[in-house]
Structure formats: C-alpha cells, structure tokens
Design a protein around this motif. Structure first.
Motif, PDB file in Angstrom:
ATOM      1  N   ILE A  28     -25.955 -16.532  38.748  1.00  9.08           N
ATOM      2  CA  ILE A  28     -24.758 -16.735  37.951  1.00  9.08           C
ATOM      3  C   ILE A  28     -24.996 -16.056  36.603  1.00  9.08           C
ATOM      4  O   ILE A  28     -26.007 -16.312  35.947  1.00  9.08           O
ATOM      5  N   TYR A  29     -24.071 -15.181  36.193  1.00 10.71           N
ATOM      6  CA  TYR A  29     -24.237 -14.437  34.951  1.00 10.71           C
ATOM      7  C   TYR A  29     -23.478 -15.032  33.777  1.00 10.71           C
ATOM      8  O   TYR A  29     -23.895 -14.901  32.638  1.00 10.71           O
ATOM      9  N   ARG A  30     -22.369 -15.683  34.031  1.00  9.01           N
ATOM     10  CA  ARG A  30     -21.534 -16.179  32.928  1.00  9.01           C
ATOM     11  C   ARG A  30     -20.762 -17.395  33.407  1.00  9.01           C
ATOM     12  O   ARG A  30     -20.266 -17.419  34.532  1.00  9.01           O
ATOM     13  N   VAL A  31     -20.660 -18.411  32.555  1.00  9.81           N
ATOM     14  CA  VAL A  31     -19.907 -19.628  32.860  1.00  9.81           C
ATOM     15  C   VAL A  31     -19.007 -19.933  31.669  1.00  9.81           C
ATOM     16  O   VAL A  31     -19.449 -19.877  30.520  1.00  9.81           O
ATOM     17  N   ILE A  32     -17.741 -20.253  31.948  1.00 12.69           N
ATOM     18  CA  ILE A  32     -16.828 -20.683  30.881  1.00 12.69           C
ATOM     19  C   ILE A  32     -16.040 -21.891  31.361  1.00 12.69           C
ATOM     20  O   ILE A  32     -15.909 -22.126  32.564  1.00 12.69           O
ATOM     21  N   GLN A  33     -15.513 -22.637  30.412  1.00 18.36           N
ATOM     22  CA  GLN A  33     -14.561 -23.700  30.730  1.00 18.36           C
ATOM     23  C   GLN A  33     -13.210 -23.267  30.203  1.00 18.36           C
ATOM     24  O   GLN A  33     -13.052 -22.990  29.010  1.00 18.36           O
ATOM     25  N   ALA A  34     -12.235 -23.181  31.091  1.00 19.39           N
ATOM     26  CA  ALA A  34     -10.874 -22.782  30.719  1.00 19.39           C
ATOM     27  C   ALA A  34     -10.153 -23.954  30.063  1.00 19.39           C
ATOM     28  O   ALA A  34     -10.576 -25.106  30.169  1.00 19.39           O
TER      29      ALA A  34
END
Length: 85
Positions: A28-34
């Motif tokens: 996993i390279y990037r995680v965000i919370q919308a």
C-alpha cells in the motif's frame, strides 16, 4: 498490510486490517480518509475502499488504465484523484 489503532485507548494497540485475498501484491503506497469517512488506499493491485468493515477493490475493470497506483488525493469538490508512477 494496513494497521489501525484507537488512539483514545491506553495503551495503544494496533490491529491489522488485511487487504483482500484476491490481491497478490499487498503493498500500500498511500492511504487517505475522504470527507465521507471512507478510507481509500492506493497500492500495487489497484484502488481499495474500506467501508463498513469490508474492502472493495477497483482496477482495470473499473476504468483504471494501470492497477499499480502511487498517488491518491481528494479535491475540494470531493472528487478522488489517483496517479501512477
């Protein structure tokens, strides 16, 4: 894999959130919370969405040109942007 911790708990304990077994690469390279509260993760095998305790995997079948994603952002209008290396 991905891990999460409830920071209101003491001591802090991390819990693994396994990615779908259908994915062979688990990087996993990037995680965000919308704004919606959903968690989005960009990785080797496509775009993952964590929603209500389960993952949905998006890839070439959903219109992504490449499945290995490196970048992920949400703009001020709520649109999700993904990018490739």
């Amino acid at each position: 894999g991905l891990y999460r911790a409830d920071l209101s708990q003491s001591p802090i304990r991390f819990q693994e959130i396994p990615v779908p077994k259908a994915t062979t690469g688990r990087t996993i390279y990037r995680v965000i919370q919308a704004r919606s509260g959903r968690i989005w993760a960009a990785g080797e095998q496509g775009l993952l969405r964590w929603d209500e305790g389960s993952w949905t995997l998006f890839g070439a079948k959903d219109g992504l040109k490449f499945e290995s994603l490196s970048y992920l952002a949400e703009d001020s209008a709520g649109a999700l942007w993904v990018g490739y290396t």
